[in-house]
Write a protein that holds these residues in place. Structure first.
Motif, PDB file in Angstrom:
ATOM      1  N   LEU A 121      42.371  47.007  45.842  1.00 35.43           N
ATOM      2  CA  LEU A 121      41.050  46.338  45.800  1.00 35.43           C
ATOM      3  C   LEU A 121      41.237  45.571  46.588  1.00 35.43           C
ATOM      4  CD1 LEU A 121      39.817  44.931  43.319  1.00 35.43           C
ATOM      5  CD2 LEU A 121      41.643  44.482  42.599  1.00 35.43           C
ATOM      6  N   ASN A 122      42.563  45.163  47.252  1.00 40.21           N
ATOM      7  CA  ASN A 122      43.061  44.019  47.955  1.00 40.21           C
ATOM      8  C   ASN A 122      42.466  44.478  49.588  1.00 40.21           C
ATOM      9  OD1 ASN A 122      43.976  41.792  46.825  1.00 40.21           O
ATOM     10  ND2 ASN A 122      45.984  43.145  46.350  1.00 40.21           N
ATOM     11  N   ASN A 123      41.876  45.862  49.309  1.00 39.54           N
ATOM     12  CA  ASN A 123      41.527  46.047  50.955  1.00 39.54           C
ATOM     13  C   ASN A 123      39.875  45.928  51.410  1.00 39.54           C
ATOM     14  OD1 ASN A 123      43.955  46.443  52.737  1.00 39.54           O
ATOM     15  ND2 ASN A 123      44.483  48.163  51.818  1.00 39.54           N
ATOM     16  N   GLY A 124      39.189  46.400  49.820  1.00 42.67           N
ATOM     17  CA  GLY A 124      38.288  46.190  49.587  1.00 42.67           C
ATOM     18  C   GLY A 124      37.504  47.955  49.036  1.00 42.67           C
ATOM     19  N   LYS A 125      38.749  48.227  48.727  1.00 43.29           N
ATOM     20  CA  LYS A 125      38.121  49.720  48.768  1.00 43.29           C
ATOM     21  C   LYS A 125      37.921  50.486  47.535  1.00 43.29           C
ATOM     22  CE  LYS A 125      39.776  50.518  53.905  1.00 43.29           C
ATOM     23  NZ  LYS A 125      40.583  51.346  54.613  1.00 43.29           N
ATOM     24  N   ALA A 126      38.047  49.586  46.565  1.00 38.76           N
ATOM     25  CA  ALA A 126      37.956  50.327  45.173  1.00 38.76           C
ATOM     26  C   ALA A 126      36.653  50.342  44.947  1.00 38.76           C
ATOM     27  CB  ALA A 126      38.696  48.761  44.569  1.00 38.76           C
ATOM     28  N   ARG A 127      36.164  50.930  44.276  1.00 43.18           N
ATOM     29  CA  ARG A 127      35.195  51.389  43.913  1.00 43.18           C
ATOM     30  C   ARG A 127      34.020  50.955  43.173  1.00 43.18           C
ATOM     31  NH1 ARG A 127      34.055  58.597  43.814  1.00 43.18           N
ATOM     32  NH2 ARG A 127      32.222  57.906  43.621  1.00 43.18           N
ATOM     33  N   HIS A 128      34.891  50.778  42.280  1.00 45.07           N
ATOM     34  CA  HIS A 128      34.445  50.115  40.824  1.00 45.07           C
ATOM     35  C   HIS A 128      34.594  48.896  40.215  1.00 45.07           C
ATOM     36  CE1 HIS A 128      32.571  54.447  40.118  1.00 45.07           C
ATOM     37  NE2 HIS A 128      33.578  54.522  40.206  1.00 45.07           N
ATOM     38  N   ALA A 129      34.997  47.762  42.132  1.00 47.63           N
ATOM     39  CA  ALA A 129      35.234  46.773  41.786  1.00 47.63           C
ATOM     40  C   ALA A 129      34.265  45.554  41.108  1.00 47.63           C
ATOM     41  CB  ALA A 129      35.602  45.886  42.908  1.00 47.63           C
ATOM     42  N   PHE A 130      34.412  44.496  40.661  1.00 48.18           N
ATOM     43  CA  PHE A 130      33.719  43.221  40.356  1.00 48.18           C
ATOM     44  C   PHE A 130      33.983  41.987  39.922  1.00 48.18           C
ATOM     45  CE2 PHE A 130      36.285  45.186  36.410  1.00 48.18           C
ATOM     46  CZ  PHE A 130      36.744  45.071  35.772  1.00 48.18           C
ATOM     47  N   PRO A 131      33.073  41.465  39.983  1.00 44.00           N
ATOM     48  CA  PRO A 131      34.158  40.328  40.244  1.00 44.00           C
ATOM     49  C   PRO A 131      34.772  39.440  39.026  1.00 44.00           C
ATOM     50  CG  PRO A 131      31.311  40.155  40.481  1.00 44.00           C
ATOM     51  CD  PRO A 131      32.203  41.303  39.773  1.00 44.00           C
ATOM     52  N   PHE A 132      36.594  38.800  38.991  1.00 43.33           N
ATOM     53  CA  PHE A 132      36.932  38.879  38.268  1.00 43.33           C
ATOM     54  C   PHE A 132      36.495  37.562  37.533  1.00 43.33           C
ATOM     55  CE2 PHE A 132      40.906  36.013  36.676  1.00 43.33           C
ATOM     56  CZ  PHE A 132      41.337  37.089  35.680  1.00 43.33           C
ATOM     57  N   ASP A 133      36.279  37.720  35.654  1.00 48.16           N
ATOM     58  CA  ASP A 133      36.137  36.335  35.064  1.00 48.16           C
ATOM     59  C   ASP A 133      36.864  36.112  34.161  1.00 48.16           C
ATOM     60  OD1 ASP A 133      34.869  34.098  34.033  1.00 48.16           O
ATOM     61  OD2 ASP A 133      33.023  35.742  33.097  1.00 48.16           O
ATOM     62  N   SER A 134      37.860  34.701  34.869  1.00 50.50           N
ATOM     63  CA  SER A 134      38.827  34.478  33.726  1.00 50.50           C
ATOM     64  C   SER A 134      38.815  34.395  32.258  1.00 50.50           C
ATOM     65  CB  SER A 134      39.239  33.133  34.068  1.00 50.50           C
ATOM     66  OG  SER A 134      38.422  32.192  34.048  1.00 50.50           O
ATOM     67  N   LYS A 135      37.454  34.176  31.759  1.00 49.90           N
ATOM     68  CA  LYS A 135      36.819  33.736  30.382  1.00 49.90           C
ATOM     69  C   LYS A 135      36.557  35.028  29.616  1.00 49.90           C
ATOM     70  CE  LYS A 135      34.122  29.558  31.759  1.00 49.90           C
ATOM     71  NZ  LYS A 135      32.107  28.987  32.143  1.00 49.90           N
ATOM     72  N   GLN A 136      36.463  35.875  30.229  1.00 45.47           N
ATOM     73  CA  GLN A 136      36.924  37.429  29.818  1.00 45.47           C
ATOM     74  C   GLN A 136      38.317  37.752  29.246  1.00 45.47           C
ATOM     75  OE1 GLN A 136      33.702  38.637  29.038  1.00 45.47           O
ATOM     76  NE2 GLN A 136      32.431  37.116  29.852  1.00 45.47           N
ATOM     77  N   CYS A 137      39.073  37.007  29.528  1.00 44.92           N
ATOM     78  CA  CYS A 137      40.423  37.436  29.618  1.00 44.92           C
ATOM     79  C   CYS A 137      41.533  36.920  27.790  1.00 44.92           C
ATOM     80  CB  CYS A 137      41.319  37.288  30.188  1.00 44.92           C
ATOM     81  SG  CYS A 137      41.360  37.851  32.151  1.00 44.92           S
ATOM     82  N   MET A 138      41.640  38.203  27.413  1.00 41.93           N
ATOM     83  CA  MET A 138      42.855  37.857  26.171  1.00 41.93           C
ATOM     84  C   MET A 138      44.250  37.205  27.520  1.00 41.93           C
ATOM     85  SD  MET A 138      42.315  41.072  24.346  1.00 41.93           S
ATOM     86  CE  MET A 138      42.228  40.278  22.768  1.00 41.93           C
TER      87      MET A 138
END
Length: 336
Positions: free
Chosen positions: A56-73
């Motif tokens: 993910l940090n290398n930008g190679k994760a195929r199904h990455a999406f923008p992180f949204d803290s409002k969606q977090c439990m």
């Protein structure tokens, strides 16, 4: 690595891996669906999560999406145990000094802890529902750790090896309910509603040199209604480190994977100037401490507790200036 739990309509949510800069995320599906699952088999599952984190940090994760803290439990939406300490003795000293009460000597040798409710946590951006303003609503900015299994009678050093993840906490307190509860001689209960945790929990290596001997040597920021009220240093004045807190629990029982242990309110001592007056340049991590300072200085408190629609933001930034855990950012609302 950095881990979070996304809301999916269930009690335990969906485990996601979050990039170091908190910009992107990836579901951990196929490795572990829930954080508790990963904690139960950490030795096998965590290396797989680490591989996904690096991808993910290398930008190679195929199904990455923008992180949204409002969606977090909460990272661990419900836990087998939530035990909160009072590891910063300065906080106890201030509150007791305001009551003109001495701190017992045992407080400096043996941690003070209480066991809170662990079946219903709040996410970092969830509202804080409270039945009445008259209950005396207060925030408490803290650090917390999530453990693996730690055996009964473990030493503090052994207990440190049981720490899996670190996060922030808002240990909400209802101050006006506390005196009557403590007067019964059986500790907090109704005065401690659901605790909130940061969007992200991180492994110790993410803290680098800021993690040292069971303490996080970074600044904990508290912003109340848009005004920064606390810039407290979490490391130097932590009387009992996390290994000591966990070992305190382990004196008579095992601690199992999925237990959460809190530091208590992060607190720094005042500074006495040449004029003999004491000031608190680092501010405060809970309103009760500010009120204690006012009582010591002026004979009575003037700062009121929180009202409905007040907001609280709690955050910790790393040495690079970037948010480590994401921010707890909440509004106080009337419970319906």
């Amino acid at each position: 690595m950095k881990l979070a739990t996304y809301k999916d309509g269930s009690r335990d949510g969906q485990l996601v891996v979050v990039s170091r800069d908190l910009s992107t995320a990836h579901y951990a599906t196929g490795i572990a669906d829930k954080l508790q699952q990963a904690l139960d088999d950490w030795g096998f599952i965590s290396p797989q999560l680490q591989d996904l984190y690096e991808t993910l940090n290398n930008g190679k994760a195929r199904h990455a999406f923008p992180f949204d803290s409002k969606q977090c439990m909460a990272p661990l939406p419900r836990a087998y145990q939530w035990a909160d300490g009072s590891a910063y003795i300065n906080h106890v000293e201030l509150v007791r000094a305001a009551r003109k009460s001495d701190v017992p000597g045992t407080f400096y040798a043996d941690p003070l802890m209480y066991q809170g409710g662990s079946d219903d946590f709040l996410g970092a951006n969830d509202d804080v529902p409270v039945p009445k303003e008259a209950y005396g609503i207060d925030f408490e900015a803290e650090i917390a750790v999530i453990t693996g299994d730690v055996r009964m009678m473990s030493t503090p050093e052994q207990a440190l090896d049981g720490i899996r993840l670190v996060m922030l906490a808002n240990d909400v307190s209802l101050r006006n309910l506390i005196p009557d509860e403590l007067a019964k001689g059986f500790g907090f209960f109704q005065s401690k509603p659901a605790t909130a945790f940061s969007p992200v929990a991180v492994t110790l290596d993410e803290l680098g040199e800021s993690w040292d001997k069971g303490r996080v040597h970074l600044t904990l920021q508290s912003t109340w209604n848009g005004r920064k009220v606390g810039m407290c240093e979490a490391g130097p004045e932590m009387t009992f480190h996390f290994g000591q807190l966990i070992a305190h629990i382990c004196k008579t029982r095992n601690v199992r994977a999925g237990s959460i242990v809190g530091s208590g309110t992060v607190s720094n001592k005042g500074v006495t100037g040449a004029d003999g007056k004491t000031t608190w340049p680092k501010g405060y991590s809970c309103i009760a401490e500010k009120r204690a300072i006012e009582t010591i200085q002026d004979g009575k408190p003037t700062t009121e507790f929180m009202k409905f629609h007040d907001t609280i933001r709690i955050e910790m930034k790393g040495l690079d200036g970037q948010s480590v855990f994401g921010a707890i950012d909440q509004e106080i609302v009337e419970a319906k």
